[in-house]
Write an enzyme that holds these catalytic residues in place. Structure first.
Site, PDB file in Angstrom:
ATOM      1  N   ARG A  31       3.647  -6.988  -5.206  1.00 24.67           N
ATOM      2  CA  ARG A  31       4.899  -6.289  -4.874  1.00 24.67           C
ATOM      3  C   ARG A  31       4.626  -4.853  -4.458  1.00 24.67           C
ATOM      4  O   ARG A  31       3.814  -4.149  -5.087  1.00 24.67           O
ATOM      5  CB  ARG A  31       5.836  -6.288  -6.090  1.00 24.67           C
ATOM      6  N   ILE A  33       5.214  -1.015  -4.359  1.00 30.14           N
ATOM      7  CA  ILE A  33       5.655  -0.129  -5.430  1.00 30.14           C
ATOM      8  C   ILE A  33       6.950   0.604  -5.072  1.00 30.14           C
ATOM      9  O   ILE A  33       7.666   1.077  -5.970  1.00 30.14           O
ATOM     10  CB  ILE A  33       4.521   0.875  -5.756  1.00 30.14           C
ATOM     11  N   VAL A  98      -2.090   3.402   4.272  1.00 31.81           N
ATOM     12  CA  VAL A  98      -3.261   2.799   3.631  1.00 31.81           C
ATOM     13  C   VAL A  98      -4.038   2.064   4.720  1.00 31.81           C
ATOM     14  O   VAL A  98      -3.509   1.131   5.348  1.00 31.81           O
ATOM     15  CB  VAL A  98      -2.868   1.833   2.493  1.00 31.81           C
ATOM     16  N   HIS A 102      -2.614  -4.602   6.019  1.00 33.25           N
ATOM     17  CA  HIS A 102      -1.702  -5.301   5.104  1.00 33.25           C
ATOM     18  C   HIS A 102      -0.452  -5.707   5.857  1.00 33.25           C
ATOM     19  O   HIS A 102       0.047  -4.968   6.700  1.00 33.25           O
ATOM     20  CB  HIS A 102      -1.334  -4.429   3.896  1.00 33.25           C
ATOM     21  N   HIS A 104       3.467  -6.378   5.493  1.00 37.98           N
ATOM     22  CA  HIS A 104       4.659  -6.223   4.653  1.00 37.98           C
ATOM     23  C   HIS A 104       5.504  -7.482   4.859  1.00 37.98           C
ATOM     24  O   HIS A 104       5.823  -7.831   6.003  1.00 37.98           O
ATOM     25  CB  HIS A 104       5.500  -5.024   5.102  1.00 37.98           C
TER      26      HIS A 104
HETATM   27  P1  AMP Z   1       1.879   1.436   5.027  1.00 36.48           P
HETATM   28  O1  AMP Z   1       2.754   2.651   5.034  1.00 36.48           O
HETATM   29  O2  AMP Z   1       2.251   0.407   6.073  1.00 36.48           O
HETATM   30  O3  AMP Z   1       0.407   1.796   5.084  1.00 36.48           O
HETATM   31  O4  AMP Z   1       2.153   0.707   3.662  1.00 36.48           O
HETATM   32  C1  AMP Z   1       1.577   1.096   2.452  1.00 36.48           C
HETATM   33  C2  AMP Z   1       2.476   0.556   1.385  1.00 36.48           C
HETATM   34  O5  AMP Z   1       1.768   0.574   0.161  1.00 36.48           O
HETATM   35  C3  AMP Z   1       3.766   1.373   1.172  1.00 36.48           C
HETATM   36  O6  AMP Z   1       4.894   0.545   1.416  1.00 36.48           O
HETATM   37  C4  AMP Z   1       3.654   1.811  -0.286  1.00 36.48           C
HETATM   38  O7  AMP Z   1       4.903   1.814  -0.944  1.00 36.48           O
HETATM   39  C5  AMP Z   1       2.708   0.793  -0.846  1.00 36.48           C
HETATM   40  N1  AMP Z   1       1.975   1.212  -2.037  1.00 36.48           N
HETATM   41  C6  AMP Z   1       1.325   2.394  -2.222  1.00 36.48           C
HETATM   42  N2  AMP Z   1       0.721   2.416  -3.435  1.00 36.48           N
HETATM   43  C7  AMP Z   1       0.997   1.220  -4.027  1.00 36.48           C
HETATM   44  C8  AMP Z   1       0.663   0.631  -5.276  1.00 36.48           C
HETATM   45  N3  AMP Z   1      -0.090   1.262  -6.199  1.00 36.48           N
HETATM   46  N4  AMP Z   1       1.139  -0.617  -5.547  1.00 36.48           N
HETATM   47  C9  AMP Z   1       1.895  -1.277  -4.646  1.00 36.48           C
HETATM   48  N5  AMP Z   1       2.232  -0.774  -3.433  1.00 36.48           N
HETATM   49  C10 AMP Z   1       1.795   0.460  -3.134  1.00 36.48           C
END
Ligand code: AMP
Length: 116
Positions: A31, A33, A98, A102, A104
């Site tokens: 999930r 965060i 990140v 990934h 979404h």
């Molecule tokens: P992006 O902006 O497409 O790189 O997505 C990175 C996603 O990682 C964002 O939607 C964040 O909310 C999510 N995220 C960051 N840290 C965590 C974490 N520790 N656990 C779960 N999701 C995270």
């Protein structure tokens, strides 16, 4: 790309806690965060690539694995019938934060339009 571990590698390794939704040989789903919809799950390949294009070029089978894992997540979350969105943000204007590719997986309610 630097060899520094990304946040998601640490999550996959269990060094940072996450709420797992699904896992198979090549992918891990958990999930988000900061959910942007009632259902918001991230699907990541266990092997790191910077973005979806790098993944597609290097290992198209794992990109297919991510698409199938996203469907599995939708089934597990009960949204495969109502519909869901799969998004790969890539770099600055898309808001990628990140740099470990990934997907979404978003749904569970009517989603807004996207773009500007
Ligand atoms: P992006 O902006 O497409 O790189 O997505 C990175 C996603 O990682 C964002 O939607 C964040 O909310 C999510 N995220 C960051 N840290 C965590 C974490 N520790 N656990 C779960 N999701 C995270």
């Amino acid at each position: 790309m630097s060899d520094a571990e990304t946040l998601f590698e640490r999550i996959i390794a269990g060094e940072i806690p996450s709420e797992k939704v699904y896992e198979d040989a090549t992918t891990y789903a958990f999930r988000d965060i900061a959910p942007q919809a009632r259902v918001h799950v991230l699907v990541v390949p266990k092997k790191r690539y910077r973005n979806v294009a790098e993944l597609a070029a290097a290992d198209p089978q794992v990109l297919a694995d991510i698409a199938l894992a996203a469907k599995k997540v939708a089934e597990l979350e009960g949204i495969d019938g109502s519909g869901y969105r799969v998004v790969f943000n890539t770099d600055g204007d898309a808001g990628q934060t990140v740099f470990h590719v990934h997907a979404h997986v978003l749904g569970g309610e009517q989603l807004g339009h996207f773009g500007r």
